[in-house]
Design a protein around this motif. Structure first.
Motif, PDB file in Angstrom:
ATOM      1  N   LYS A 130     -84.923  14.467  -3.673  1.00  0.00           N
ATOM      2  CA  LYS A 130     -85.101  15.814  -3.907  1.00  0.00           C
ATOM      3  C   LYS A 130     -86.204  16.618  -2.772  1.00  0.00           C
ATOM      4  O   LYS A 130     -86.718  17.748  -2.735  1.00  0.00           O
ATOM      5  CB  LYS A 130     -85.774  16.183  -5.288  1.00  0.00           C
ATOM      6  N   LEU A 131     -86.796  15.867  -2.014  1.00  0.00           N
ATOM      7  CA  LEU A 131     -87.880  16.020  -0.782  1.00  0.00           C
ATOM      8  C   LEU A 131     -87.182  16.702   0.346  1.00  0.00           C
ATOM      9  O   LEU A 131     -86.497  16.022   0.931  1.00  0.00           O
ATOM     10  CB  LEU A 131     -88.391  14.869  -0.450  1.00  0.00           C
ATOM     11  N   ARG A 132     -87.231  18.071   0.245  1.00  0.00           N
ATOM     12  CA  ARG A 132     -86.666  19.037   1.076  1.00  0.00           C
ATOM     13  C   ARG A 132     -87.913  20.040   1.363  1.00  0.00           C
ATOM     14  O   ARG A 132     -88.302  20.826   0.374  1.00  0.00           O
ATOM     15  CB  ARG A 132     -85.565  19.576   0.947  1.00  0.00           C
ATOM     16  N   ALA A 198     -88.630  13.751   8.328  1.00  0.00           N
ATOM     17  CA  ALA A 198     -87.829  14.348   9.265  1.00  0.00           C
ATOM     18  C   ALA A 198     -87.226  15.661   8.205  1.00  0.00           C
ATOM     19  O   ALA A 198     -86.940  16.636   8.845  1.00  0.00           O
ATOM     20  CB  ALA A 198     -86.564  13.673   9.509  1.00  0.00           C
ATOM     21  N   ARG A 199     -87.311  15.735   6.871  1.00  0.00           N
ATOM     22  CA  ARG A 199     -87.029  16.786   6.264  1.00  0.00           C
ATOM     23  C   ARG A 199     -88.093  17.686   5.658  1.00  0.00           C
ATOM     24  O   ARG A 199     -88.029  18.472   4.864  1.00  0.00           O
ATOM     25  CB  ARG A 199     -86.202  16.467   5.152  1.00  0.00           C
ATOM     26  N   ARG A 221     -93.977  12.326  15.215  1.00  0.00           N
ATOM     27  CA  ARG A 221     -93.270  13.348  16.255  1.00  0.00           C
ATOM     28  C   ARG A 221     -91.887  12.681  16.740  1.00  0.00           C
ATOM     29  O   ARG A 221     -90.742  13.237  16.647  1.00  0.00           O
ATOM     30  CB  ARG A 221     -94.007  13.431  17.326  1.00  0.00           C
ATOM     31  N   ARG A 222     -91.927  11.323  16.701  1.00  0.00           N
ATOM     32  CA  ARG A 222     -90.608  10.594  17.086  1.00  0.00           C
ATOM     33  C   ARG A 222     -89.582  10.561  15.828  1.00  0.00           C
ATOM     34  O   ARG A 222     -88.504  10.852  16.108  1.00  0.00           O
ATOM     35  CB  ARG A 222     -91.057   9.234  17.421  1.00  0.00           C
ATOM     36  N   LEU A 223     -90.131  10.576  14.702  1.00  0.00           N
ATOM     37  CA  LEU A 223     -89.360  10.444  13.561  1.00  0.00           C
ATOM     38  C   LEU A 223     -88.672  12.107  13.101  1.00  0.00           C
ATOM     39  O   LEU A 223     -87.709  12.436  12.536  1.00  0.00           O
ATOM     40  CB  LEU A 223     -89.794   9.958  12.264  1.00  0.00           C
ATOM     41  N   ALA A 224     -89.645  12.936  13.661  1.00  0.00           N
ATOM     42  CA  ALA A 224     -89.412  14.400  13.041  1.00  0.00           C
ATOM     43  C   ALA A 224     -89.687  15.141  14.160  1.00  0.00           C
ATOM     44  O   ALA A 224     -90.743  15.923  14.467  1.00  0.00           O
ATOM     45  CB  ALA A 224     -90.150  14.776  11.700  1.00  0.00           C
ATOM     46  N   PRO A 225     -88.861  15.421  15.431  1.00  0.00           N
ATOM     47  CA  PRO A 225     -89.144  16.009  16.408  1.00  0.00           C
ATOM     48  C   PRO A 225     -89.271  17.816  16.272  1.00  0.00           C
ATOM     49  O   PRO A 225     -89.971  18.272  17.184  1.00  0.00           O
ATOM     50  CB  PRO A 225     -87.881  15.740  17.412  1.00  0.00           C
ATOM     51  N   ASP A 226     -88.781  18.312  15.147  1.00  0.00           N
ATOM     52  CA  ASP A 226     -88.745  19.804  15.199  1.00  0.00           C
ATOM     53  C   ASP A 226     -89.761  20.160  14.000  1.00  0.00           C
ATOM     54  O   ASP A 226     -89.975  21.292  13.617  1.00  0.00           O
ATOM     55  CB  ASP A 226     -87.375  20.088  14.845  1.00  0.00           C
TER      56      ASP A 226
END
Length: 340
Positions: A130-132, A198-199, A221-226
């Motif tokens: 549910k994590l978003r 990442a989400r 940053r490597r796992l979640a670039p955006d």
């Protein structure tokens, strides 16, 4: 920057305080146990002709109640049996509950060693699914705790916040407000992956040490670039390193306090207004948003939602006094002051 070798890591458990009170959960278990006993009692009573009493040959309600309790606890068949109603009632309402509590102790031990682990892993998978669009907070010290409190004051559901920390006291405080918590090291890939970084909608880093905070930013940053990353850096020399690591926003508490102090020398209300902008309880607040289709072609001063201060276009910042803001374009980001 290299991490030192450490002992084997403990299992990661993502959890959130249950919304069900402890007393209500206990009450449901008691009612369930009574309901099961009632079903067994009713079955024995309606089928009492199939029972035989070796003492007096007659089956009374007391006999059925006694037989039910003995059967439920799977003990009592053997050489010694109560022969009077008083003895049977004592065995039913005193001895049998004692046996049940002993069984609960053994079951509780099994639960702690086996069932609880399985349950927590299942519950963790449910929370993860549910994590978003959540906010990940790495470090629940003074700055991290205040950031979470401010998010809640601004309307963020605590269930949409995930706190990563390694101290039981900090985790207990975060869990008390309803946030998801995980006891782990935010510099590790496994920890950030467990909270679905990442989400996430945003990542807030306040580890207490600049080197740890920068390493967390690098990993995140490597796992979640955006995903936008904000970090608290205490030394001015490390601010550039934090930006190079991938932080979008670098906050230096000492520098910010210095700006407030310096601003107060030019007018007693300047620092007050700056604090008003930053506080959820103030009369006004800062907001960043994308320009709407109806605003394209208009000037920044013509927007009706608030007081436009600046725009961001193609990575460049333009203040309200610059000619670029005379005509808004699709994709511009507007920073405005709006009433609370």
């Amino acid at each position: 920057m290299r991490q030192q070798a450490s002992a084997p890591s403990k299992p990661l458990t993502l959890r959130r305080r249950s919304r069900t009170p402890v007393w209500l959960s206990l009450l449901w278990r008691v009612l369930l146990a009574l309901a099961l006993i009632a079903v067994a009692l009713a079955g024995h009573w309606f089928d009492r002709d199939g029972l035989r009493d070796n003492i007096d040959g007659a089956i009374s309600f007391v006999d059925v109640l006694y037989f039910t309790m003995i059967t439920v606890t799977t003990v009592g068949y053997g050489d010694i049996v109560p022969v009077t109603d008083q003895a049977r009632m004592f065995d039913t309402f005193v001895v049998t509950p004692v046996r049940l509590f002993v069984w609960l102790i053994f079951l509780g031990t099994a639960y702690e060693f086996l069932f609880k682990h399985v349950w927590e892993r299942w519950r963790m998978s449910v929370i993860q699914s549910k994590l978003r669009g959540h906010v990940v907070v790495a470090g629940y010290g003074t700055s991290g705790a205040e950031a979470v409190s401010e998010l809640v004051r601004r309307g963020t559901d605590p269930a949409e916040i995930v706190v990563i920390d390694g101290h039981d006291q900090s985790l207990a405080a975060a869990e008390a407000i309803g946030a998801n918590i995980i006891d782990g090291d935010a510099t590790r890939n496994a920890t950030l992956e467990a909270v679905q970084v990442a989400r996430a909608r945003a990542i807030l880093v306040s580890a207490g040490r600049d080197d740890t905070s920068i390493l967390i930013v690098l990993t995140a940053r490597r796992l979640a670039p955006d995903v936008p990353i904000s970090v608290v850096i205490r030394s001015e020399d490390n601010e550039a390193l934090a930006r190079q690591a991938g932080a979008d926003t670098v906050i230096n508490p000492a520098s910010f306090a210095g700006m407030l102090l310096a601003g107060s020398t030019h007018g007693p209300h300047i620092a007050d207004y700056m604090a008003d902008l930053a506080n959820a309880g103030g009369q006004v607040s800062l907001r960043e948003r994308t320009v709407t289709a109806q605003e394209v072609g208009k000037s920044l001063s013509a927007i009706s939602t608030g007081l436009g201060l600046r725009i961001y276009r193609a990575g460049a910042c333009h203040g309200f006094w610059e000619p670029e803001v005379a005509r808004l374009e699709a994709g511009d980001l507007i920073v405005e002051v709006v009433p609370r």
